[in-house]
Design a protein around this motif. Sequence first.
Motif: not given
Length: 378
Positions: A150-178
């Motif tokens: 969603f952010r990548a699409q908005f930024m391409k249009k808002y900043y008039k970028l030639k290419r859409e930004p790469l997406v890097f989601e905030n994927i993070r993991k807690l250790d719930c087993e140990n």
Amino acid sequence: MKILYLAYTILENDGRTKELLNVMKKIGNVTLVSCVRTKTYEVEGLEKHFKLSLDGNKQILNSGSYMKFVKLVSNALKEQKDIDILFLDNFFVSPIGFWILIAHKPKFIIVDSRELYTVRERKGLLKKVFALFEQAMIRKADVVIAANEFRAQFMKKYYKLKREPLVFENIRKLDCENIDESIQKKYSEIISKANGKTKVLSTGGYDVERGTDRLVRAMKELDNFFLFVVGGGPEKDERILKSIVQEEHIRNVYFLSEKLLPEELAYFVKNCDIGVVNYHSKDLNNKFCASGKIYEFLFCGKPVITTENLPLIEMCQRYGIGEADNDFASGLLNIARNYERYVQNVINLVQDISVEKNNNKLAENIEYRIKAKLSIDR
């Protein structure tokens, strides 16, 4: 490739920066300039680490701290005169990046735009100045990274970028087993307060702006649920929430003010049934929220109740891992009635998600764009 990575953030607290560093280490030799809580904190696999020791996030906004950081960057540049890749991590380093662009002419510039605020939305003159520099660097960058589609699409249009930004989601993991036995002993009495009720966990602290007051009020309608609000927050918000509990005679809410370590947070996530992921929609950064909290719950097998922000609606509807409903009572009841189905959907989703896959995908996309630029320059 020689990479100069600038991160004006306290590294120990910043999961996104840690993973972005892992990405860049796959691409080249990384010299890092960052803030740390303790000078002894080490990141494996770096060429060199220039560290500014700060006690906490409050010092980040201190002008003296910032000037010390600028001096550290200057020292790093003296040692690393040739820069193949300049990586700018968050908008605070954008003015420094602009200076390096002019004075040192790095071959390749990467900007991680982890927050999505326009200049107008930034509060205070200094932050508006930083935002103007970030805007300039986004337009000059070879690669811009956004935290969701969603952010990548908005930024391409808002900043008039030639290419859409790469997406890097905030994927993070807690250790719930140990989880250490000492943590279980420390918090088991608090968890037992639920007394067999469906346990709901909000890890965002006392943030009333995000609707935590509505969440607390919803518990008055949900006798068979028990809400834990952990993480603390502003005293003003704490007073508002506790006055709601007192005035409306709500007995199924518990507040924990202390900041939890990741392993302590993991204990609460593991021992609760439903996670809360809540944001407001008053600015772009929250409207198009890029939640890491949602992945903390999902990786521990817990369905979620979320606010009605577009990325959260899309995720809940597409994968059936929770309910996006600003009417928290209604959403929680729907999850509880079909709990096993939601849990199975969570299990199915996380089988296809991993931090490492997320990192590898970004590394591959960055390398592809580097090669494309180098081939054009020849």
